[in-house]
Design an enzyme around this catalytic site. Structure first.
Site, PDB file in Angstrom:
ATOM      1  N   ASP A  93      -6.730  -3.441  -3.156  1.00 55.04           N
ATOM      2  CA  ASP A  93      -5.578  -2.930  -2.413  1.00 55.04           C
ATOM      3  C   ASP A  93      -4.460  -2.557  -3.383  1.00 55.04           C
ATOM      4  O   ASP A  93      -4.377  -3.062  -4.496  1.00 55.04           O
ATOM      5  CB  ASP A  93      -5.105  -3.914  -1.347  1.00 55.04           C
ATOM      6  CG  ASP A  93      -5.174  -5.367  -1.796  1.00 55.04           C
ATOM      7  OD1 ASP A  93      -5.482  -5.634  -2.963  1.00 55.04           O
ATOM      8  OD2 ASP A  93      -4.914  -6.250  -0.966  1.00 55.04           O
ATOM      9  N   GLU A 121      -0.472  -4.845   3.343  1.00 50.38           N
ATOM     10  CA  GLU A 121       0.583  -5.770   3.758  1.00 50.38           C
ATOM     11  C   GLU A 121       1.142  -5.403   5.140  1.00 50.38           C
ATOM     12  O   GLU A 121       2.295  -5.013   5.297  1.00 50.38           O
ATOM     13  CB  GLU A 121       1.708  -5.793   2.716  1.00 50.38           C
ATOM     14  CG  GLU A 121       1.294  -6.282   1.334  1.00 50.38           C
ATOM     15  CD  GLU A 121       0.963  -7.773   1.286  1.00 50.38           C
ATOM     16  OE1 GLU A 121       1.109  -8.458   2.329  1.00 50.38           O
ATOM     17  OE2 GLU A 121       0.576  -8.256   0.217  1.00 50.38           O
TER      18      GLU A 121
END
Length: 387
Positions: free
Chosen positions: A69, A129
Site C-alpha cells: 500500500d 487508510e
C-alpha cells in the site's frame, strides 16, 4: 549502490513527500520510474493512482500476487528526521517502506525471471487508510490481470514497535473488520434556563455513550470479541445558552467474525433507539460496513510458517490472537488464499507507536523485506509445479 541502499533512497524520497487517499500522483510517478527498467507489463488505475505490474516467468504456470500500500495519514510529522515530511501528511504506518519493499521484490524476481514458471502481480495500492483502495483495485481487475486468478496473495506489513527482524503472523483471522455506526439524537432545542420546556438531547446522548461503551462486556461472547468505541460527539448548539436540537455521535466497531458483526449491528441499534425513545428523543442511525476481517488462509499460512521457520528460526512469532486494528488487504484475502505477515522494524532508539507523529521505522531492513516478499512468491510458484 546496493539494493538496500537504493530502496532506502526510494523510501526516504517517498517519506518526505507523502500523499493521502486515492489520488497519489507523485507516489505513482516514483513507482513507475522505479519499475521502468524491469520489462514488466505495467498499468495504472482509472479511479485511483494505483500501479499494477506483471512479471511473466520463462515458463507457463499460475499467478501469485504481492501487494504493497502507498498512502499516508493526515498527521503532522514530529520525528526530527532529516527526510521528514513537512506538508501536514506523514507515512506513520510504514507504507513508504511497503512501496520500496515491493519494488525491491520486483527487482529480485525480474533478475530470476528465467527460473520462474508462472506470473507475479505487483499490486501498488493507494487508499488503504480508510478509502478501501484494495476493493477499488479488485473492481478494476487487479485479480484477473494475467488471465487467471492468483493461487496465492501475500503482503508484508512493517511494525515500528515490534523487535527488529521479528516475523509475525498466524493462521486464520489476523486483523479485525471495522464498521462505523453514526447516531443522531434529536430533541426540540430551547433556552438553557428552561430545560423543562424542551427535550434536551445532550443528556440522552451522554447516556447512550455510556451504554454503548458498556455494551460489549455484557452482550458479546468473550471468545469472539468486539471493540466498540465512541470516537466523535458534537451538537448543533451555537451558543452557551441554547439547548441543542441534535447531537451527533460516531462509534467505531471492530469485530472478528460475521456472527459477532451481525449481533452488534442488530442489538446496538436496538439499544440506542430504545434509549432515545425512553427520553422522548428521536434517534436515527447509519451502520456502515468498512473493511472485512483479514483472514490468513490456514493451509496457505501453514506453508508460509514452515518457510519462515526455516529461514528466520527463533525470530518467527505466532500471534496468539488477532489484532483489533484493520487492514484492507482483507479484500484480497477474501477472494484469494494468502497470508499477511508483519516484519519488525523497530529502530535502535524507542519509537512512538504506529499512526503517531513520533513513529520511526528502521529502513535498513528493506533488503530483507524485499527478499521475503520475493521468496514467498518464488516458493509458491515452485510448489505449484509439484502439485
Amino acid at each position: 549502490m546496493t539494493l538496500t541502499e537504493e530502496l532506502i533512497a526510494l523510501r526516504r524520497g517517498l517519506h518526505g513527500n507523502p500523499e493521502i487517499g486515492l489520488d497519489l500522483p507523485r507516489t505513482q510517478e516514483a513507482v513507475l520510474e522505479a519499475l521502468d527498467p524491469l520489462d514488466l507489463e505495467v498499468g495504472v488505475g482509472k479511479g485511483l493512482s494505483s500501479v499494477t505490474a506483471v512479471l511473466r516467468g520463462a515458463r507457463p504456470g499460475p499467478t501469485v500476487l504481492l501487494r504493497g500500500d502507498m498512502d499516508a495519514l493526515p498527521i503532522t510529522e514530529n520525528t526530527g528526521l532529516p527526510f521528514a515530511s513537512t506538508n501536514g501528511a506523514m507515512h506513520a504506518c510504514g507504507h513508504d517502506l511497503h512501496v520500496a519493499g515491493l519494488v525491491g521484490a520486483a527487482r529480485l524476481l525480474a533478475a530470476r525471471r528465467t527460473e520462474l514458471a508462472g506470473s507475479v502481480v505487483f499490486m501498488f495500492q493507494p487508499g488503504e487508510e480508510g478509502f478501501a483502495g484494495g476493493r477499488t483495485m479488485i473492481d478494476e481487475g487487479v485479480l484477473d490481470v494475467t488471465g487467471g486468478r492468483p493461487v496465492a496473495a501475500y503482503a508484508v506489513h512493517v511494525d515500528c514497535q515490534t523487535p527488529s527482524r521479528s516475523v509475525v503472523t498466524r493462521q486464520g483471522p489476523i486483523m479485525a473488520g471495522v464498521s462505523v455506526l453514526r447516531i443522531r439524537v434529536s430533541g426540540t432545542g430551547g433556552h438553557a434556563a428552561h430545560p423543562h420546556h424542551a427535550v434536551d438531547p445532550v443528556p440522552v446522548a451522554a447516556e447512550i455513550v455510556l451504554a454503548v461503551q458498556a455494551f460489549v462486556a455484557r452482550r458479546v461472547p468473550v471468545a469472539d470479541p468486539a471493540v466498540v468505541s465512541i470516537t466523535r460527539i458534537s451538537s448543533d448548539s451555537a451558543a452557551g445558552n441554547v439547548l441543542a436540537t441534535n447531537v451527533d455521535l460516531e462509534a467505531n466497531v471492530r469485530t472478528l467474525s460475521r456472527e459477532t458483526l451481525a449481533l452488534v449491528r442488530l442489538e446496538l441499534l436496538r439499544l440506542v433507539t430504545a434509549l432515545g425513545e425512553a427520553h422522548g428523543c428521536g434517534v436515527t442511525t447509519d451502520f456502515v460496513d468498512s473493511y472485512p476481517v483479514t483472514v490468513n488462509d490456514p493451509a496457505e499460512t501453514a506453508h508460509v510458517l514452515e518457510f519462515l521457520d526455516e529461514r528466520h528460526g527463533d525470530a518467527v512469532v505466532r500471534m496468539p490472537s488477532p489484532a483489533m486494528a484493520s487492514e484492507d488487504f482483507a479484500y484480497v484475502l477474501d477472494q484469494v488464499p494468502g497470508t499477511l505477515v508483519f516484519l519488525g522494524v523497530a529502530p535502535a532508539e524507542p519509537s512512538g507507536p504506529m499512526h503517531s507523529e513520533h513513529a520511526v521505522f528502521d529502513d535498513s531492513l528493506l533488503g530483507e523485506h524485499a527478499t521475503l516478499l520475493a521468496d514467498l512468491a518464488r516458493r509458491r510458484l515452485a510448489r505449484a509445479l509439484l502439485g
